[in-house]
Design a protein around this motif. Structure first.
Motif, PDB file in Angstrom:
ATOM      1  N   GLU A  54       9.807  54.661  81.344  1.00 53.69           N
ATOM      2  CA  GLU A  54       9.149  55.860  80.852  1.00 53.69           C
ATOM      3  C   GLU A  54       7.796  56.026  81.539  1.00 53.69           C
ATOM      4  OE1 GLU A  54       9.557  56.744  76.524  1.00 53.69           O
ATOM      5  OE2 GLU A  54      10.109  54.628  76.406  1.00 53.69           O
ATOM      6  N   ASN A  55       7.248  57.259  81.465  1.00 55.03           N
ATOM      7  CA  ASN A  55       5.887  57.454  81.947  1.00 55.03           C
ATOM      8  C   ASN A  55       4.960  56.524  81.168  1.00 55.03           C
ATOM      9  OD1 ASN A  55       7.131  60.507  82.268  1.00 55.03           O
ATOM     10  ND2 ASN A  55       5.794  59.880  83.935  1.00 55.03           N
ATOM     11  N   GLU A 181       9.330  59.701  92.799  1.00 52.89           N
ATOM     12  CA  GLU A 181       9.943  60.983  92.430  1.00 52.89           C
ATOM     13  C   GLU A 181      10.084  61.892  93.659  1.00 52.89           C
ATOM     14  OE1 GLU A 181      11.224  61.914  89.642  1.00 52.89           O
ATOM     15  OE2 GLU A 181      10.458  60.491  88.189  1.00 52.89           O
ATOM     16  N   HIS A 213      13.514  59.701  87.667  1.00 53.93           N
ATOM     17  CA  HIS A 213      14.038  59.827  86.309  1.00 53.93           C
ATOM     18  C   HIS A 213      15.444  60.406  86.323  1.00 53.93           C
ATOM     19  CE1 HIS A 213      10.301  58.651  84.516  1.00 53.93           C
ATOM     20  NE2 HIS A 213       9.644  59.651  85.042  1.00 53.93           N
ATOM     21  N   MET A 251      15.541  51.294  79.009  1.00 54.92           N
ATOM     22  CA  MET A 251      14.255  51.926  79.246  1.00 54.92           C
ATOM     23  C   MET A 251      13.481  52.165  77.951  1.00 54.92           C
ATOM     24  SD  MET A 251      13.541  55.295  81.631  1.00 54.92           S
ATOM     25  CE  MET A 251      15.176  55.826  81.284  1.00 54.92           C
ATOM     26  N   ASP A 442       9.832  61.412  81.860  1.00 58.34           N
ATOM     27  CA  ASP A 442      10.828  60.401  81.530  1.00 58.34           C
ATOM     28  C   ASP A 442      11.773  60.875  80.430  1.00 58.34           C
ATOM     29  OD1 ASP A 442      10.007  59.363  78.792  1.00 58.34           O
ATOM     30  OD2 ASP A 442       8.143  59.067  79.882  1.00 58.34           O
TER      31      ASP A 442
END
Length: 516
Positions: A54-55, A181, A213, A251, A442
């Motif tokens: 995740e971010n 990304e 993602h 995640m 995310d």
């Protein structure tokens, strides 16, 4: 960590000896925050190693430590068995290139000047432009990218700018290329071009660290996968051993029972927005559609379909040549965005960092941005109102921030996007145009934003959702409008919409235009 993954990771470490870059028990803290805790992971030549999380999970910090921007507080970084880089320049000299998520091209320079920035070719003490242009063209041709090396970068689309960044990394003959990304702004054709580049890098025994993602991309291109959560490593495993569902569970640390949230389509069709025969030279032609109260209208199409340009014109940010837009039956012709905002419309732009936020300002200041004038007295800001409302929306939208006075650029992408949404909710918007609202966000933050969208329309709001991710359009929309090359090619109800049907309309010729 599952015992299966733990055992597999140690077996692999025994089998493979020659690492290119290795992190050993890395710790990193910022004031009051543990960012990385005991991270050990190795990257090998000729492999695509995916970092997933995740971010805020620690992926960007790992990139910055490898590339010399940060130094670890504890632990060791090894590059080909030697101590890690002390700074960015040293990392580059030792063969490490980074393609950042946020574009770092210089807009006023030409394409070839960006590609060779800091490594300019010279002849007799003068810049050898011809050689740089020819070499740049060769690299772009090998990538199957039709960009003129002499073109100024500011004239390029975001996707083309990303390809220029990739060309720059490829031109450096790097030993390790880090891609953060890289496909977030790319068309399908450009994505396939990037994948060809990655496959060639693998053949050339270059290591690739890949962050995305988009789980389908990971399954297609990844060899190894390291999952991070809250600054800690969950597992390092071969990509071939996981599924999309398993990646999500690793995640977020739990099973996500519901991802997309779709509100029930309104029974009574109360028209709130109507677009009639809208035209803008080189962008879109004869676009007509309706938006109803309590509805999510998805807008699908390939990159270059004119979706973003259309949304900006509806919002008054760009002019158009002919046609008309009606909001609650009233024409918006000639109105500026500030006047349209007062009438109840908000725009969440494709480029949230460049157009949706003031990055150096606080969460509080960004939240109040569209409502300041109406809540000021004799030209003075009501700071107590501003703080009270910001704290309220931080709570309502579950925005993860140290406080309302935190600088917005330091928040994760998902939390930045929530602040943009809070800005329009505070401004009492009834219609939201959401252009790529979950790009670079995310999976957990995506689910939260989908839930916010559902709540918004169930309370009487309406949304136009522009997205390049078909599952997102299909999962959230009550109706879908499909565009191609500036034309509307069809409308689909959610019951009949499939990826195949949407792509059929997205690939139709302009002679097949269908109007609602």
């Amino acid at each position: 960590m599952d015992a299966f993954f733990y055992n597999m990771e140690h077996i692999m470490m025994e089998e493979r000896k020659e690492t290119l870059v290795e992190l050993k028990h890395i710790h990193k803290e910022f004031p009051g925050v543990k960012v990385l805790e005991d991270i050990s992971v190795a990257f090998y030549p000729g492999e695509v190693h995916v970092l997933l999380g995740e971010n805020g999970a620690g992926k960007s910090t790992i990139i910055k430590i490898i590339s010399g921007i940060y130094q670890p507080d504890k632990g060791e970084v090894l590059i080909e068995g030697q101590s890690g880089a002390k700074n960015i320049r040293e990392a580059q000299q030792r063969g490490i290139s980074v393609i950042h998520q946020e574009l770092s091209v210089i807009e006023d320079l030409k394409v070839y000047e960006n590609v060779f920035l800091g490594r300019e070719e010279k002849k007799s003490g003068f810049l050898n432009k011809e050689k740089m242009i020819a070499e740049c063209k060769r690299i772009l041709d090998e990538m199957d990218v039709a960009i003129d090396p002499r073109s100024p970068v500011y004239k390029l689309s975001n996707g083309e700018k990303q390809m220029v960044e990739i060309a720059r990394a490829v031109s450096q003959n790097s030993k390790l290329v880090i891609m953060d990304e890289p496909t977030s702004s790319l068309s399908d054709h450009e994505v396939q071009s990037l994948f060809r580049v990655i496959r060639q890098l693998k053949k050339d025994n270059v290591a690739v660290i890949y962050i995305s993602h988009r789980l389908k991309e990971i399954l297609e291109m990844g060899d190894m996968l390291t999952v991070l959560r809250d600054g800690m490593k969950i597992a390092t495993v071969p990509v071939s051993t996981v599924t999309e569902q398993k990646m999500v569970e690793m995640m977020v640390g739990r099973e996500i029972s519901q991802f997309y949230y779709k509100a029930k389509a309104p029974e009574n069709k109360e028209l709130v927005l109507e677009v009639k025969n809208l035209c803008s030279k080189n962008h879109f032609k004869n676009v007509s559609f309706q938006l109803y109260k309590g509805e999510v209208l998805g807008v699908a199409g390939l990159i270059g379909a004119g979706r973003t340009e259309l949304m900006r014109a509806i919002f008054g940010a760009d002019s158009y040549d002919s046609g008309e837009v009606f909001l609650y039956g009233e024409s918006l012709k000639g109105l500026q965005p500030k006047e349209i905002i007062k009438k109840g419309m908000g725009l969440i732009p494709e480029d949230r960092r460049g157009q949706g936020l003031l990055l150096e300002k606080t969460v509080r200041e960004n939240t109040s941005l569209a409502s300041l004038k109406e809540n000021s007295h004799s030209g003075f800001i009501d700071f107590s109102w501003e703080k009270r409302e910001a704290i309220s929306y931080i709570d309502k939208l579950r925005i993860k921030t140290p406080s309302d006075s935190a600088i917005i650029k330091n928040l994760s992408g998902g939390n930045q996007q929530k602040v943009v949404i809070a800005k329009w909710l505070l401004a009492k918007s009834k219609i939201l145009i959401m252009d790529e609202p979950t790009r670079g966000i995310d999976v957990n933050a995506k689910a939260e934003i989908y839930e916010l969208m559902k709540n918004f329309v169930e309370e009487g709001g309406s949304i136009i959702l522009v997205s390049s991710e078909l599952p997102e359009v299909l999962g959230c929309s009550n109706r879908i409008m499909v565009m191609r090359e500036g034309y509307v090619t069809g409308f689909l109800d959610s019951a009949e919409a499939t990826e195949e049907n949407v792509m059929l309309f997205a690939s139709k010729g302009n002679e097949e235009v269908v109007y609602e």
